[in-house]
Enzyme design. Structure first.
Site, short mmCIF file in Angstrom:
data_model
loop_
_atom_site.label_atom_id
_atom_site.label_comp_id
_atom_site.label_asym_id
_atom_site.label_seq_id
_atom_site.Cartn_x
_atom_site.Cartn_y
_atom_site.Cartn_z
N TRP A 101 1.03 -1.27 0.42
CA TRP A 101 0.06 0.33 -0.06
C TRP A 101 0.78 1.91 -0.28
CZ3 TRP A 101 -4.43 -0.99 -1.65
CH2 TRP A 101 -4.99 -2.53 -1.27
N ASP A 172 -1.43 6.71 6.46
CA ASP A 172 -2.41 5.61 6.01
C ASP A 172 -3.25 4.79 7.02
OD1 ASP A 172 -4.03 3.30 5.00
OD2 ASP A 172 -2.88 3.10 3.02
N LYS A 196 -11.73 -2.10 7.26
CA LYS A 196 -10.93 -2.86 8.28
C LYS A 196 -11.64 -2.87 9.30
CE LYS A 196 -8.14 -3.14 4.67
NZ LYS A 196 -7.78 -2.00 2.67
C1 PLP Z 1 -6.94 -1.81 2.33
C2 PLP Z 1 -6.23 -0.60 2.26
C3 PLP Z 1 -5.52 0.04 1.15
C4 PLP Z 1 -6.98 0.15 0.32
O1 PLP Z 1 -8.22 0.01 0.51
P1 PLP Z 1 -9.28 1.07 -0.31
O2 PLP Z 1 -10.30 1.95 0.36
O3 PLP Z 1 -10.13 -0.23 -1.46
O4 PLP Z 1 -9.53 1.79 -1.66
C5 PLP Z 1 -4.85 1.34 0.94
N1 PLP Z 1 -4.20 0.72 1.92
C6 PLP Z 1 -4.17 -0.34 3.26
C7 PLP Z 1 -3.47 0.13 4.86
C8 PLP Z 1 -5.19 -0.52 3.74
O5 PLP Z 1 -5.42 -1.94 4.13
#
Ligand code: PLP
Length: 360
Positions: A101, A172, A196
Protein backbone atom coordinates in the site's frame (compact mmCIF):
# COMPACT_ATOMS: atom_id res chain seq x y z
CA UNK A 1 -28.40 -18.45 11.70
CA UNK A 2 -24.80 -19.56 11.82
CA UNK A 3 -22.16 -16.88 11.53
CA UNK A 4 -18.63 -18.08 10.80
CA UNK A 5 -15.49 -16.64 12.37
CA UNK A 6 -14.47 -14.18 9.66
CA UNK A 7 -10.76 -13.34 9.51
CA UNK A 8 -11.06 -11.50 6.19
CA UNK A 9 -8.68 -8.56 5.75
CA UNK A 10 -11.32 -6.17 4.46
CA UNK A 11 -14.19 -5.78 4.13
CA UNK A 12 -13.98 -7.44 7.49
CA UNK A 13 -16.06 -8.69 10.36
CA UNK A 14 -18.24 -6.10 12.13
CA UNK A 15 -19.40 -6.06 15.74
CA UNK A 16 -22.54 -8.18 16.02
CA UNK A 17 -24.16 -5.47 18.18
CA UNK A 18 -23.66 -2.91 15.40
CA UNK A 19 -25.20 -5.23 12.80
CA UNK A 20 -28.16 -5.99 15.06
CA UNK A 21 -28.70 -2.29 15.75
CA UNK A 22 -28.71 -1.69 11.98
CA UNK A 23 -31.12 -4.57 11.34
CA UNK A 24 -33.50 -3.43 14.05
CA UNK A 25 -33.97 0.04 12.56
CA UNK A 26 -33.33 -0.71 8.90
CA UNK A 27 -36.95 -0.32 7.76
CA UNK A 28 -37.78 2.65 9.92
CA UNK A 29 -35.19 4.94 11.40
CA UNK A 30 -36.15 6.47 14.77
CA UNK A 31 -39.84 6.92 14.01
CA UNK A 32 -39.22 8.90 10.79
CA UNK A 33 -41.28 6.57 8.58
CA UNK A 34 -38.35 5.60 6.37
CA UNK A 35 -35.01 3.85 6.39
CA UNK A 36 -31.81 5.77 6.99
CA UNK A 37 -30.95 4.49 3.50
CA UNK A 38 -33.80 6.59 2.13
CA UNK A 39 -33.17 9.83 4.00
CA UNK A 40 -31.82 12.95 2.33
CA UNK A 41 -28.20 13.60 3.23
CA UNK A 42 -29.26 17.16 4.10
CA UNK A 43 -32.27 16.19 6.17
CA UNK A 44 -32.29 16.42 9.95
CA UNK A 45 -32.36 12.63 10.51
CA UNK A 46 -29.19 11.95 8.57
CA UNK A 47 -27.53 15.15 9.80
CA UNK A 48 -27.94 13.91 13.37
CA UNK A 49 -26.18 10.66 12.42
CA UNK A 50 -23.43 12.56 10.58
CA UNK A 51 -22.81 14.80 13.60
CA UNK A 52 -22.92 11.92 16.04
CA UNK A 53 -20.42 9.96 13.97
CA UNK A 54 -18.00 12.90 13.98
CA UNK A 55 -18.51 13.53 17.70
CA UNK A 56 -17.84 9.86 18.51
CA UNK A 57 -14.70 9.81 16.36
CA UNK A 58 -13.50 13.01 18.05
CA UNK A 59 -14.20 11.60 21.47
CA UNK A 60 -12.77 8.11 20.93
CA UNK A 61 -9.61 9.34 19.22
CA UNK A 62 -9.34 12.53 21.32
CA UNK A 63 -9.06 14.55 18.10
CA UNK A 64 -7.94 18.09 18.96
CA UNK A 65 -9.68 21.26 17.72
CA UNK A 66 -6.77 21.86 15.36
CA UNK A 67 -8.06 18.99 13.18
CA UNK A 68 -11.19 18.44 11.07
CA UNK A 69 -12.94 15.15 10.35
CA UNK A 70 -14.27 14.57 6.84
CA UNK A 71 -15.90 11.63 5.08
CA UNK A 72 -15.00 10.95 1.47
CA UNK A 73 -15.72 8.38 -1.23
CA UNK A 74 -13.21 6.58 -3.43
CA UNK A 75 -11.48 4.48 -0.79
CA UNK A 76 -8.03 4.91 0.67
CA UNK A 77 -6.64 4.57 -2.86
CA UNK A 78 -8.19 7.90 -3.87
CA UNK A 79 -6.34 9.54 -0.98
CA UNK A 80 -3.09 8.23 -2.52
CA UNK A 81 -3.78 10.73 -5.33
CA UNK A 82 -5.54 13.52 -3.42
CA UNK A 83 -2.80 13.94 -0.83
CA UNK A 84 -0.06 14.91 -3.31
CA UNK A 85 -2.55 16.93 -5.40
CA UNK A 86 -3.55 18.99 -2.37
CA UNK A 87 -0.40 19.12 -0.31
CA UNK A 88 2.70 18.61 -2.47
CA UNK A 89 1.96 21.43 -4.89
CA UNK A 90 4.18 19.85 -7.54
CA UNK A 91 7.12 19.75 -5.14
CA UNK A 92 8.75 16.93 -3.24
CA UNK A 93 7.23 14.73 -0.54
CA UNK A 94 8.87 11.96 1.47
CA UNK A 95 7.52 8.40 1.39
CA UNK A 96 8.46 5.44 3.55
CA UNK A 97 7.98 2.22 1.63
CA UNK A 98 6.83 -0.64 3.86
CA UNK A 99 4.98 -2.74 1.32
CA UNK A 100 2.11 -2.94 -1.13
CA UNK A 101 0.00 0.00 0.00
CA UNK A 102 2.79 2.47 0.71
CA UNK A 103 4.32 1.64 -2.66
CA UNK A 104 0.91 2.30 -4.20
CA UNK A 105 0.67 5.68 -2.48
CA UNK A 106 4.15 6.58 -3.67
CA UNK A 107 3.36 5.58 -7.25
CA UNK A 108 0.33 7.88 -7.39
CA UNK A 109 2.28 10.74 -5.82
CA UNK A 110 4.98 10.44 -8.46
CA UNK A 111 2.42 11.29 -11.13
CA UNK A 112 1.58 14.73 -9.74
CA UNK A 113 4.65 15.53 -7.60
CA UNK A 114 8.02 14.10 -6.70
CA UNK A 115 7.78 11.21 -4.25
CA UNK A 116 11.16 10.78 -2.65
CA UNK A 117 12.03 7.52 -0.89
CA UNK A 118 12.83 8.47 2.70
CA UNK A 119 13.08 4.97 4.11
CA UNK A 120 12.20 1.43 3.27
CA UNK A 121 11.46 -1.89 4.87
CA UNK A 122 12.15 -3.51 1.56
CA UNK A 123 15.66 -4.88 2.11
CA UNK A 124 15.75 -7.35 -0.78
CA UNK A 125 11.95 -7.36 -1.40
CA UNK A 126 11.28 -8.84 2.03
CA UNK A 127 9.67 -6.03 4.02
CA UNK A 128 10.48 -7.80 7.27
CA UNK A 129 10.44 -4.61 9.34
CA UNK A 130 9.23 -1.03 9.43
CA UNK A 131 12.18 1.39 9.50
CA UNK A 132 13.24 2.91 12.79
CA UNK A 133 13.85 6.63 13.21
CA UNK A 134 17.61 6.19 12.65
CA UNK A 135 16.97 4.39 9.34
CA UNK A 136 15.05 7.32 7.88
CA UNK A 137 16.57 9.89 5.56
CA UNK A 138 14.15 12.80 5.92
CA UNK A 139 14.19 15.92 3.77
CA UNK A 140 13.51 18.93 6.04
CA UNK A 141 11.98 20.71 3.03
CA UNK A 142 9.57 17.94 2.10
CA UNK A 143 5.91 18.90 1.81
CA UNK A 144 5.09 15.98 4.12
CA UNK A 145 6.21 12.50 5.17
CA UNK A 146 3.88 9.63 4.29
CA UNK A 147 3.80 6.33 6.19
CA UNK A 148 1.48 3.31 6.23
CA UNK A 149 0.93 2.67 9.94
CA UNK A 150 -0.16 -0.96 9.50
CA UNK A 151 0.88 -3.01 6.49
CA UNK A 152 -2.20 -5.10 5.89
CA UNK A 153 -0.54 -7.32 3.28
CA UNK A 154 2.95 -7.77 4.76
CA UNK A 155 1.79 -8.10 8.38
CA UNK A 156 3.97 -5.36 9.85
CA UNK A 157 3.05 -2.30 11.90
CA UNK A 158 4.62 0.83 13.36
CA UNK A 159 4.57 0.71 17.13
CA UNK A 160 6.28 4.11 17.39
CA UNK A 161 5.61 6.75 14.79
CA UNK A 162 8.54 8.66 13.31
CA UNK A 163 9.37 12.15 14.49
CA UNK A 164 9.30 14.36 11.41
CA UNK A 165 9.93 17.68 13.14
CA UNK A 166 8.02 20.51 11.49
CA UNK A 167 7.27 18.46 8.36
CA UNK A 168 3.66 17.18 8.55
CA UNK A 169 3.35 13.44 9.13
CA UNK A 170 0.68 11.71 7.05
CA UNK A 171 -0.46 8.19 7.82
CA UNK A 172 -2.54 5.66 5.95
CA UNK A 173 -4.24 4.06 8.98
CA UNK A 174 -6.76 2.08 6.93
CA UNK A 175 -6.14 -1.14 8.81
CA UNK A 176 -5.36 0.11 12.30
CA UNK A 177 -7.13 3.40 13.01
CA UNK A 178 -8.56 3.33 16.55
CA UNK A 179 -6.75 0.10 17.44
CA UNK A 180 -5.38 1.99 20.46
CA UNK A 181 -5.31 5.56 21.82
CA UNK A 182 -3.33 7.71 19.38
CA UNK A 183 -1.86 11.20 19.72
CA UNK A 184 -3.58 12.80 16.73
CA UNK A 185 -1.73 16.09 17.24
CA UNK A 186 1.41 14.41 15.87
CA UNK A 187 -0.21 14.04 12.46
CA UNK A 188 -0.94 16.48 9.67
CA UNK A 189 -3.36 14.05 8.08
CA UNK A 190 -4.65 10.56 8.82
CA UNK A 191 -6.83 8.62 6.40
CA UNK A 192 -8.54 5.27 6.67
CA UNK A 193 -10.79 3.33 4.33
CA UNK A 194 -13.56 2.25 6.70
CA UNK A 195 -13.82 -1.39 5.65
CA UNK A 196 -11.14 -2.75 7.96
CA UNK A 197 -11.40 -1.27 11.41
CA UNK A 198 -14.35 1.16 11.31
CA UNK A 199 -17.27 -0.11 9.30
CA UNK A 200 -18.26 -1.13 5.77
CA UNK A 201 -16.66 -0.28 2.42
CA UNK A 202 -17.74 2.95 0.75
CA UNK A 203 -16.34 5.73 2.87
CA UNK A 204 -12.90 6.95 3.91
CA UNK A 205 -12.36 8.88 7.12
CA UNK A 206 -9.90 11.76 6.76
CA UNK A 207 -8.60 13.63 9.81
CA UNK A 208 -6.79 16.72 8.61
CA UNK A 209 -5.09 19.64 10.34
CA UNK A 210 -7.02 22.81 9.51
CA UNK A 211 -4.02 24.77 8.23
CA UNK A 212 -3.19 21.95 5.79
CA UNK A 213 -6.76 21.74 4.52
CA UNK A 214 -6.55 25.45 3.78
CA UNK A 215 -3.61 24.83 1.45
CA UNK A 216 -5.53 23.05 -1.33
CA UNK A 217 -4.46 24.74 -4.58
CA UNK A 218 -6.98 26.42 -6.88
CA UNK A 219 -5.38 24.59 -9.79
CA UNK A 220 -7.16 21.34 -8.95
CA UNK A 221 -10.92 20.83 -9.40
CA UNK A 222 -12.97 21.84 -6.39
CA UNK A 223 -14.28 18.33 -5.81
CA UNK A 224 -10.71 17.11 -5.25
CA UNK A 225 -9.85 19.77 -2.66
CA UNK A 226 -9.73 19.05 1.06
CA UNK A 227 -10.66 22.71 1.58
CA UNK A 228 -13.98 22.11 -0.22
CA UNK A 229 -14.76 19.03 1.87
CA UNK A 230 -13.96 20.87 5.10
CA UNK A 231 -15.96 23.97 4.12
CA UNK A 232 -18.96 21.87 3.11
CA UNK A 233 -18.81 19.42 6.01
CA UNK A 234 -18.15 16.50 3.60
CA UNK A 235 -21.23 17.49 1.56
CA UNK A 236 -19.63 18.75 -1.64
CA UNK A 237 -21.54 15.86 -3.17
CA UNK A 238 -23.85 13.25 -1.64
CA UNK A 239 -21.92 11.86 1.28
CA UNK A 240 -22.04 8.01 1.57
CA UNK A 241 -24.83 8.15 4.14
CA UNK A 242 -25.22 4.47 4.92
CA UNK A 243 -21.48 3.79 5.45
CA UNK A 244 -21.29 6.81 7.78
CA UNK A 245 -24.34 5.53 9.66
CA UNK A 246 -22.68 2.10 9.98
CA UNK A 247 -19.48 3.68 11.31
CA UNK A 248 -21.57 5.48 13.90
CA UNK A 249 -23.07 2.16 15.02
CA UNK A 250 -19.62 0.59 15.21
CA UNK A 251 -18.29 3.55 17.21
CA UNK A 252 -21.18 3.28 19.66
CA UNK A 253 -20.08 -0.29 20.23
CA UNK A 254 -16.42 0.77 20.66
CA UNK A 255 -17.52 3.33 23.23
CA UNK A 256 -19.62 0.77 25.09
CA UNK A 257 -16.58 -1.52 25.27
CA UNK A 258 -14.57 1.23 26.96
CA UNK A 259 -13.11 3.13 24.00
CA UNK A 260 -9.65 3.11 22.46
CA UNK A 261 -7.87 1.94 25.62
CA UNK A 262 -10.18 -1.08 25.85
CA UNK A 263 -9.57 -1.79 22.15
CA UNK A 264 -5.83 -1.81 22.77
CA UNK A 265 -6.10 -4.26 25.66
CA UNK A 266 -8.36 -6.51 23.63
CA UNK A 267 -6.21 -6.31 20.48
CA UNK A 268 -2.97 -7.00 22.34
CA UNK A 269 -4.53 -9.98 24.10
CA UNK A 270 -5.70 -11.46 20.77
CA UNK A 271 -2.30 -10.91 19.15
CA UNK A 272 -0.51 -12.48 22.11
CA UNK A 273 -2.71 -15.56 21.98
CA UNK A 274 -2.02 -16.14 18.30
CA UNK A 275 1.68 -15.21 18.23
CA UNK A 276 2.29 -17.42 21.27
CA UNK A 277 0.98 -20.39 19.27
CA UNK A 278 2.92 -19.38 16.15
CA UNK A 279 6.15 -18.92 18.14
CA UNK A 280 5.76 -22.22 19.95
CA UNK A 281 6.83 -24.38 17.01
CA UNK A 282 9.06 -24.01 13.96
CA UNK A 283 6.22 -25.61 12.01
CA UNK A 284 5.15 -21.98 11.54
CA UNK A 285 7.47 -19.64 9.62
CA UNK A 286 7.27 -16.00 10.64
CA UNK A 287 9.42 -13.54 8.75
CA UNK A 288 8.41 -10.18 10.23
CA UNK A 289 10.82 -9.05 12.94
CA UNK A 290 9.24 -9.19 16.39
CA UNK A 291 9.17 -5.46 17.08
CA UNK A 292 7.53 -4.77 13.70
CA UNK A 293 4.85 -7.43 13.93
CA UNK A 294 1.30 -6.37 13.22
CA UNK A 295 -1.24 -6.70 16.01
CA UNK A 296 -4.00 -6.54 13.39
CA UNK A 297 -2.81 -8.89 10.62
CA UNK A 298 -0.38 -11.62 11.74
CA UNK A 299 1.09 -13.31 8.66
CA UNK A 300 2.88 -16.68 8.50
CA UNK A 301 3.83 -19.54 6.23
CA UNK A 302 3.92 -23.31 6.50
CA UNK A 303 6.59 -25.54 4.98
CA UNK A 304 4.75 -26.05 1.69
CA UNK A 305 2.01 -24.38 -0.28
CA UNK A 306 0.09 -27.65 -0.22
CA UNK A 307 0.01 -27.59 3.60
CA UNK A 308 -1.14 -23.96 3.53
CA UNK A 309 -3.96 -24.88 1.17
CA UNK A 310 -4.98 -27.74 3.42
CA UNK A 311 -5.04 -25.44 6.44
CA UNK A 312 -7.24 -22.95 4.59
CA UNK A 313 -9.65 -25.72 3.58
CA UNK A 314 -9.73 -27.46 6.97
CA UNK A 315 -10.14 -24.17 8.83
CA UNK A 316 -13.01 -23.20 6.57
CA UNK A 317 -14.71 -26.54 7.20
CA UNK A 318 -14.35 -25.81 10.94
CA UNK A 319 -15.96 -22.37 10.56
CA UNK A 320 -12.84 -20.13 10.33
CA UNK A 321 -12.81 -18.27 7.02
CA UNK A 322 -10.63 -15.65 5.36
CA UNK A 323 -7.20 -16.87 6.51
CA UNK A 324 -5.55 -17.06 3.09
CA UNK A 325 -2.72 -14.57 2.66
CA UNK A 326 -2.95 -11.72 0.12
CA UNK A 327 -2.62 -13.06 -3.42
CA UNK A 328 0.63 -11.10 -3.91
CA UNK A 329 2.49 -12.78 -1.03
CA UNK A 330 0.69 -16.09 -0.36
CA UNK A 331 0.89 -17.80 3.03
CA UNK A 332 -1.67 -17.27 5.77
CA UNK A 333 -3.01 -14.05 7.26
CA UNK A 334 -5.23 -13.82 10.31
CA UNK A 335 -6.88 -10.39 10.36
CA UNK A 336 -8.07 -9.46 13.83
CA UNK A 337 -9.48 -5.96 13.81
CA UNK A 338 -11.28 -4.35 16.76
CA UNK A 339 -14.50 -6.23 16.03
CA UNK A 340 -12.89 -9.70 16.18
CA UNK A 341 -13.97 -11.28 19.45
CA UNK A 342 -11.10 -12.58 21.63
CA UNK A 343 -13.01 -15.81 22.28
CA UNK A 344 -13.03 -16.50 18.53
CA UNK A 345 -9.26 -16.06 18.38
CA UNK A 346 -8.96 -18.46 21.34
CA UNK A 347 -11.08 -20.98 19.46
CA UNK A 348 -8.96 -20.59 16.35
CA UNK A 349 -5.76 -21.06 18.36
CA UNK A 350 -7.18 -24.27 19.76
CA UNK A 351 -8.14 -25.45 16.27
CA UNK A 352 -4.70 -24.54 14.89
CA UNK A 353 -2.85 -26.37 17.66
CA UNK A 354 -4.89 -29.52 17.09
CA UNK A 355 -4.54 -29.29 13.31
CA UNK A 356 -0.79 -28.90 13.61
CA UNK A 357 -0.50 -32.03 15.77
CA UNK A 358 -2.30 -33.98 13.05
CA UNK A 359 -0.39 -32.49 10.14
CA UNK A 360 3.22 -32.19 11.28
C1 PLP B 1 -7.05 -1.89 2.12
C2 PLP B 1 -6.02 -0.84 2.18
C3 PLP B 1 -5.96 0.18 1.21
C4 PLP B 1 -6.88 0.24 0.02
O1 PLP B 1 -8.13 0.65 0.40
P1 PLP B 1 -9.29 0.97 -0.68
O2 PLP B 1 -10.35 1.54 0.18
O3 PLP B 1 -9.62 -0.32 -1.34
O4 PLP B 1 -8.74 1.95 -1.64
C5 PLP B 1 -5.01 1.16 1.38
N1 PLP B 1 -4.15 1.14 2.41
C6 PLP B 1 -4.17 0.17 3.35
C7 PLP B 1 -3.20 0.20 4.47
C8 PLP B 1 -5.11 -0.85 3.25
O5 PLP B 1 -5.14 -1.81 4.18
Amino acid sequence: MSRVVNFNAGPATLPLAALEHTRDELLEFEGTGMSILEHSHRGSAYMRVHEECKVLLRELLAIPDTHEVIFMGGGASTQFALIPMNLANGGSADYVDTGTWSAGAMGEANIVAKARLAGSGKDGEKYVRVPKQADLDLDPNAAYVHITSNNTVMGSQYHDYPDTGSVPLIADMSSDILWRPTDISKFGLIYAGAQKNLGPAGVTVVIIRKDLAAKSPKSIPKIFRYSTMVDKDSMANTVPTFPVYMIRNVLQWVKAQGGAAAMETRNRAKAKMLYDVLDSSDFYKLTIEKDSRSVMNPVFNLATEALEKKLVADASAAGFVGIKGHRSVGGLRISMYNAMEPENVAKFCEFLTGWTKQNS
